[in-house]
Design a protein around this motif. Structure first.
Motif, short mmCIF file in Angstrom:
data_model
loop_
_atom_site.label_atom_id
_atom_site.label_comp_id
_atom_site.label_asym_id
_atom_site.label_seq_id
_atom_site.Cartn_x
_atom_site.Cartn_y
_atom_site.Cartn_z
N MET A 1 0.85 -1.18 0.00
CA MET A 1 0.00 0.00 0.00
C MET A 1 0.89 1.24 0.00
SD MET A 1 -2.93 1.12 2.76
CE MET A 1 -4.04 2.49 2.37
N LYS A 2 0.58 2.19 -0.86
CA LYS A 2 1.36 3.43 -0.95
C LYS A 2 0.53 4.61 -0.43
CE LYS A 2 3.85 4.65 -4.68
NZ LYS A 2 4.18 5.30 -6.00
N ILE A 3 1.08 5.33 0.54
CA ILE A 3 0.44 6.50 1.13
C ILE A 3 1.36 7.70 0.93
CG2 ILE A 3 -0.48 7.53 3.23
CD1 ILE A 3 -0.84 4.66 4.31
N ILE A 4 0.80 8.80 0.50
CA ILE A 4 1.56 10.05 0.38
C ILE A 4 1.20 10.94 1.58
CG2 ILE A 4 2.06 12.07 -1.04
CD1 ILE A 4 2.84 9.40 -2.34
N GLN A 5 2.22 11.43 2.27
CA GLN A 5 2.01 12.38 3.37
C GLN A 5 2.52 13.76 2.96
OE1 GLN A 5 4.65 12.23 6.68
NE2 GLN A 5 3.40 13.57 7.97
N ILE A 6 1.67 14.76 3.12
CA ILE A 6 2.08 16.17 3.05
C ILE A 6 1.76 16.79 4.39
CG2 ILE A 6 1.85 18.37 1.85
CD1 ILE A 6 0.65 16.91 -0.52
N THR A 7 2.65 17.63 4.90
CA THR A 7 2.37 18.22 6.20
C THR A 7 2.72 19.70 6.22
OG1 THR A 7 2.50 17.82 8.58
CG2 THR A 7 4.59 17.75 7.35
N ASP A 8 1.98 20.45 7.05
CA ASP A 8 2.27 21.85 7.36
C ASP A 8 2.40 22.70 6.10
OD1 ASP A 8 2.78 22.00 10.49
OD2 ASP A 8 3.57 20.10 9.77
N THR A 9 1.28 22.80 5.39
CA THR A 9 1.25 23.57 4.14
C THR A 9 0.96 25.05 4.39
OG1 THR A 9 -1.04 22.82 3.90
CG2 THR A 9 0.65 21.62 2.70
N HIS A 10 0.27 25.41 5.46
CA HIS A 10 0.09 26.80 5.91
C HIS A 10 -0.41 27.72 4.80
CE1 HIS A 10 1.78 26.59 10.03
NE2 HIS A 10 2.40 25.51 9.54
N LEU A 11 -1.43 27.26 4.09
CA LEU A 11 -1.96 28.09 3.01
C LEU A 11 -2.55 29.40 3.51
CD1 LEU A 11 -3.75 25.63 0.57
CD2 LEU A 11 -1.73 27.02 0.11
N LEU A 12 -2.38 30.42 2.69
CA LEU A 12 -2.98 31.73 2.90
C LEU A 12 -3.75 32.09 1.62
CD1 LEU A 12 0.17 33.33 4.47
CD2 LEU A 12 -2.03 33.20 5.63
N PRO A 13 -4.57 33.13 1.66
CA PRO A 13 -5.18 33.57 0.40
C PRO A 13 -4.11 33.83 -0.66
CG PRO A 13 -6.26 34.64 2.25
CD PRO A 13 -5.09 33.88 2.81
N PRO A 14 -4.45 33.69 -1.93
CA PRO A 14 -3.45 33.76 -3.01
C PRO A 14 -2.57 35.00 -2.95
CG PRO A 14 -5.55 33.04 -3.88
CD PRO A 14 -5.80 33.43 -2.45
N GLY A 15 -1.29 34.78 -3.21
CA GLY A 15 -0.33 35.88 -3.33
C GLY A 15 0.31 36.33 -2.03
N ILE A 16 -0.03 35.69 -0.91
CA ILE A 16 0.52 36.11 0.39
C ILE A 16 1.57 35.10 0.83
CG2 ILE A 16 -0.01 36.60 2.79
CD1 ILE A 16 -2.84 37.31 1.95
N ALA A 17 2.74 35.60 1.20
CA ALA A 17 3.84 34.75 1.67
C ALA A 17 3.86 34.73 3.19
CB ALA A 17 5.16 35.26 1.13
N ILE A 18 4.51 33.70 3.74
CA ILE A 18 4.72 33.62 5.19
C ILE A 18 6.15 33.16 5.44
CG2 ILE A 18 3.71 31.28 5.24
CD1 ILE A 18 2.82 31.94 8.14
#
Length: 266
Positions: A1-18
Motif C-alpha cells: 500500500m502506498k500512502i503520500i504524506q504532506i504536512t504543514d502547508t500553511h496556506l494563505l489567500p493567493p499571493g501572500i507569503a509567510i
C-alpha cells in the motif's frame, strides 16, 4: 500500500507569503509532482496546519489545488486550522459523532487511525475524554489488526526545546492507550514540528515526521527560538506491506547533477 504524506502547508489567500515562502506555490508544485509520479498511490494524507489562519478563502484555495488529485484523501487539522471553516469547505471529510475530524481505514496491512488533536486558540494538541473514548473504541474494534496512527501533534516528547510547551497536552494518555493495543502500533506519523525526525519510544513504538511543505525550521534542537528558512516543496512516500512500514522523503525541484550507473552487484 502506498500512502503520500504532506504536512504543514500553511496556506494563505493567493499571493501572500509567510516567513519568506509562498505556500500556494509550494503546495501546487508538490501536488503536481505527486500527480505525475504517484498516480498509483492508495491514499493522500495531509497531517494538519493546512492553512495558516483558517480563512474560508484559504480552504477554497486548498480545494482548488487538490482538484487534480484522483486518489482518496484524508485531511487533518493542526493548531493553525479552524474546524468550522474546514468543515464548511470539506463536508465530505469524515467526522466522529462529536464533530472531530477523526476516522479509520482498515487495510490488508492493518488499521489506519486519523486523530484530531486540534483545539481552537491552543498551539499544542488537546485530546480530551471524548476523543479518548473514540480512540479506545477504535483500538478495541481493531482486534488483531496492527495500527498506524496519523496525527498533527506528536503524542510523545520530540526532544526539541522549542516544542517543550506546545506538544500534546494529554499527560501521555494517547501513548498509554496505544501501547496497550495487543496487536501493536506499527508507526505514528505526525507533523507540527517543521523538521523531519524519526525515533522510537521507550516502549519501542516507532514514529516520524516529514519535512514541512512550506516554511521550515533550521534544525537546532537546543534553542527556544529557532530560525525559519525556506526550501523546495516536500512530501513523503510511505509504503505499508508485509515487511512493515517504510517512509521516503521526496523533494520537488532538486537539480540533476548526473546519473549513477546500474549496479549489478554483488
Amino acid at each position: 500500500m502506498k500512502i503520500i504524506q504532506i504536512t504543514d502547508t500553511h496556506l494563505l489567500p493567493p499571493g501572500i507569503a509567510i516567513n519568506g515562502v509562498d505556500p500556494e506555490n509550494q503546495l501546487r508544485a508538490a501536488v503536481a509532482d505527486i500527480v505525475e509520479k504517484h498516480a498509483d498511490a492508495d491514499l493522500l494524507v495531509m497531517t494538519g496546519d493546512l492553512c495558516n489562519y483558517g480563512e474560508p478563502e484559504a480552504y477554497e484555495l486548498l480545494r482548488d489545488i487538490l482538484a487534480p488529485v484522483s486518489i482518496p484523501t484524508r485531511l487533518m487539522l493542526g493548531n493553525h486550522d479552524r474546524r468550522p471553516e474546514f468543515v464548511a469547505a470539506f463536508p465530505e471529510q469524515p467526522r466522529d459523532d462529536n464533530g472531530y475530524i477523526q476516522s479509520f481505514i482498515d487495510t490488508e496491512f492493518g488499521r489506519l487511525l486519523f486523530l484530531d488533536s486540534h483545539e481552537a486558540d491552543v498551539i499544542g494538541g488537546i485530546y480530551g475524554a471524548d476523543r479518548l473514548t473514540w480512540l479506545e473504541n477504535a483500538l478495541e474494534s481493531a482486534g488483531d489488526l496492527p495500527i498506524t496512527v496519523f496525527v498533527h501533534h506528536p503524542p510523545m516528547d520530540c526532544g526539541i526545546r522549542h516544542f517543550e510547551h506546545i506538544g500534546m497536552h494529554d499527560d501521555g494518555a494517547i501513548m498509554r492507550r496505544l501501547a496497550a493495543h495487543p496487536a501493536g502500533i506499527r508507526h505514528i506519523v505526525f507533523g507540527h514540528i517543521h523538521v523531519p525526525m524519526a525515533g522510537t519510544t521507550a516502549e519501542g513504538i516507532a514514529y516520524s515526521s516529514g519535512q514541512a511543505c512550506a516554511h521550515r525550521f533550521i534544525t537546532d534542537i537546543d534553542v527556544v527560538d529557532p530560525l525559519w528558512t525556506g526550501g523546495n516543496p516536500c512530501y513523503r512516500v510511505i509504503s505499508l506491506g508485509a515487511f512493515g512500514l517504510r517512509a521516503y522523503d521526496a523533494e520537488v525541484g532538486q537539480p540533476v547533477l548526473g546519473q549513477t550507473p546500474v549496479c549489478e552487484g554483488p
